[in-house]
Write a protein that holds these residues in place. Structure first.
Motif, short mmCIF file in Angstrom:
data_model
loop_
_atom_site.label_atom_id
_atom_site.label_comp_id
_atom_site.label_asym_id
_atom_site.label_seq_id
_atom_site.Cartn_x
_atom_site.Cartn_y
_atom_site.Cartn_z
N UNK A 37 -3.19 7.25 -3.10
CA UNK A 37 -4.16 6.22 -3.43
C UNK A 37 -4.83 5.67 -2.17
N UNK A 38 -4.05 5.38 -1.14
CA UNK A 38 -4.63 4.86 0.09
C UNK A 38 -5.51 5.90 0.76
N UNK A 39 -5.02 7.12 0.82
CA UNK A 39 -5.78 8.20 1.47
C UNK A 39 -7.12 8.41 0.79
N UNK A 40 -7.17 8.23 -0.51
CA UNK A 40 -8.41 8.47 -1.26
C UNK A 40 -9.24 7.20 -1.45
N UNK A 41 -8.96 6.15 -0.68
CA UNK A 41 -9.81 4.97 -0.69
C UNK A 41 -9.54 3.99 -1.79
N UNK A 42 -8.36 4.06 -2.41
CA UNK A 42 -8.03 3.15 -3.51
C UNK A 42 -6.91 2.18 -3.10
N UNK A 43 -6.91 1.77 -1.85
CA UNK A 43 -5.86 0.89 -1.36
C UNK A 43 -5.78 -0.41 -2.15
N UNK A 44 -6.92 -0.88 -2.64
CA UNK A 44 -6.94 -2.14 -3.38
C UNK A 44 -6.16 -2.11 -4.67
N UNK A 45 -5.84 -0.93 -5.17
CA UNK A 45 -5.11 -0.81 -6.42
C UNK A 45 -3.61 -0.62 -6.21
N UNK A 46 -3.18 -0.44 -4.97
CA UNK A 46 -1.82 0.01 -4.70
C UNK A 46 -0.78 -0.99 -5.19
N UNK A 47 -0.90 -2.24 -4.80
CA UNK A 47 0.18 -3.19 -5.14
C UNK A 47 0.22 -3.47 -6.64
N UNK A 48 -0.94 -3.49 -7.28
CA UNK A 48 -0.94 -3.66 -8.74
C UNK A 48 -0.27 -2.46 -9.41
N UNK A 49 -0.60 -1.26 -8.93
CA UNK A 49 0.04 -0.07 -9.48
C UNK A 49 1.55 -0.13 -9.24
N UNK A 50 1.94 -0.54 -8.04
CA UNK A 50 3.35 -0.57 -7.69
C UNK A 50 4.10 -1.65 -8.47
N UNK A 51 3.46 -2.76 -8.75
CA UNK A 51 4.10 -3.80 -9.56
C UNK A 51 4.58 -3.24 -10.90
N UNK A 52 3.75 -2.40 -11.51
CA UNK A 52 4.12 -1.81 -12.80
C UNK A 52 5.14 -0.70 -12.63
N UNK A 53 4.95 0.13 -11.62
CA UNK A 53 5.83 1.29 -11.45
C UNK A 53 7.23 0.88 -11.02
N UNK A 54 7.32 -0.14 -10.20
CA UNK A 54 8.60 -0.53 -9.61
C UNK A 54 9.60 -1.01 -10.66
#
Length: 349
Positions: A37-54
């Protein structure tokens, strides 16, 4: 790579407090997905995605006993020792350049690429890309230690030997592979069927492994491309498992520049063996047309994958965009393969 924020480092720090697996055998895809996600320019979505995945992840397993340079062979392939392995590699990488550690351990780990459905090797590929494109800071070095430790703990030899020494190109060899008789099985049960599948060993040995290192790199790129496009037509056999036929060799491809060139040829041979095995176990028998991708861009396809949210879709899209970047103008088959993954894989898988 998004170098304007510490998003990846923050996410890796969160994930290193969790184990590499959950529900006994499912791999923690978090480190791989957030790197993509970060490599492809979607860093802004990472923590929200991780909140659900974690929420599905589990604590780090307790350590058992210290692994050393003298006793590591006893612990190789023992998943109960994964935390011990992480500590061992953390110690090695703290004291030596990470490329030196990787070069020493790559030939030891490579034969066990089949372990945990190739996820540990894929995790190593993402860790290496993060280090080579985003800097060698502590969280990324720690991620390499976690990835190598996971691979060592899940190191699994295939129940046959294979020497790819024929003349076939990857796409031709992939297309000719026979399927195993018993389908929709766990990887180990699938691997056990391969040697006894009529024609499988001969077909899998038909790939040509060049001697020149740059030719090896090109052949491995061709393998990643062939496996990605193959998913577009045959992914309905098992939408989740077949993605690894493409993401595993791409992880090896991403790691090549960090390895001595004498390791490139063996890396191609092992990556092909893994792809061939996964394909014969999980690809459909007959093709179906993939979705139309003629009206979407690379960026739109990855955004669609990121919004879908499944880690397999995100990682496969990341690999497919590598393929699409090298494709001729008008060749949208890699993008169509991603759309197929979005169609086949549920967002909660």
């Amino acid at each position: 790579m998004d170098t304007t924020s510490d998003t990846l480092d923050e996410a890796l720090h969160r994930l290193h407090g969790r184990g590499p697996e959950f529900r006994e055998y499912l791999s923690n895809h978090g480190p791989m997905a957030v790197e993509a996600l970060v490599h492809r320019g979607r860093a802004g979505t990472v923590h929200r995605w991780l909140d659900a995945y974690e929420t599905r992840l589990e604590d780090v397993p307790r350590p058992r006993a210290r692994i050393t340079d003298a006793n590591w062979r006893e612990a190789l392939g023992d998943p109960a020792r994964v935390t011990d392995w992480t500590a061992y590699f953390s110690h090695l990488i703290a004291g030596r350049p990470w490329r030196e550690v990787l070069a020493q351990w790559w030939p030891r780990l490579l034969p066990g690429i089949a372990g945990a459905a190739t996820h540990p090797a894929i995790r190593v590929g993402h860790a290496v890309r993060a280090l080579t494109t985003g800097g060698e800071d502590a969280p990324r070095l720690s991620e390499l230690a976690h990835a190598l430790g996971y691979w060592a703990a899940r190191h699994t030899l295939l129940p046959f030997s294979l020497d790819p020494s024929g003349r076939a190109a990857p796409a031709d060899a992939l297309a000719a592979l026979p399927r195993v008789a018993e389908r929709n099985v766990m990887p180990l049960r699938g691997y056990a069927q391969l040697a006894g599948t009529p024609g499988w060993l001969d077909t899998a040995a038909s790939l040509r492994v060049p001697e020149d290192p740059e030719a090896v790199r090109q052949r491995l790129s061709e393998l990643v491309r062939a496996a990605t496009l193959h998913y577009g037509a045959y992914g309905h056999g098992d939408g989740i498992m077949l993605v690894h036929a493409a993401t595993a060799p791409n992880a090896v491809l991403r790691t090549l520049p960090a390895l001595p060139q004498e390791l490139w040829g063996p890396s191609l041979a092992v990556a092909w063996t893994a792809t061939a095995a996964i394909t014969s176990i999980y690809a459909a028998d007959t093709p179906l047309p993939p979705p139309d991708a003629s009206s979407v861009t690379d960026e739109e396809v990855f955004e669609l994958a990121a919004d879908h949210g499944d880690a397999h879709v995100i990682k496969f899209a990341d690999t497919a965009l590598d393929v699409a970047a090298a494709a001729e103008d008008g060749d949208d088959r890699a993008l169509a393969a991603v759309l197929n993954a979005v169609r086949l894989i549920g967002s909660g898988d």
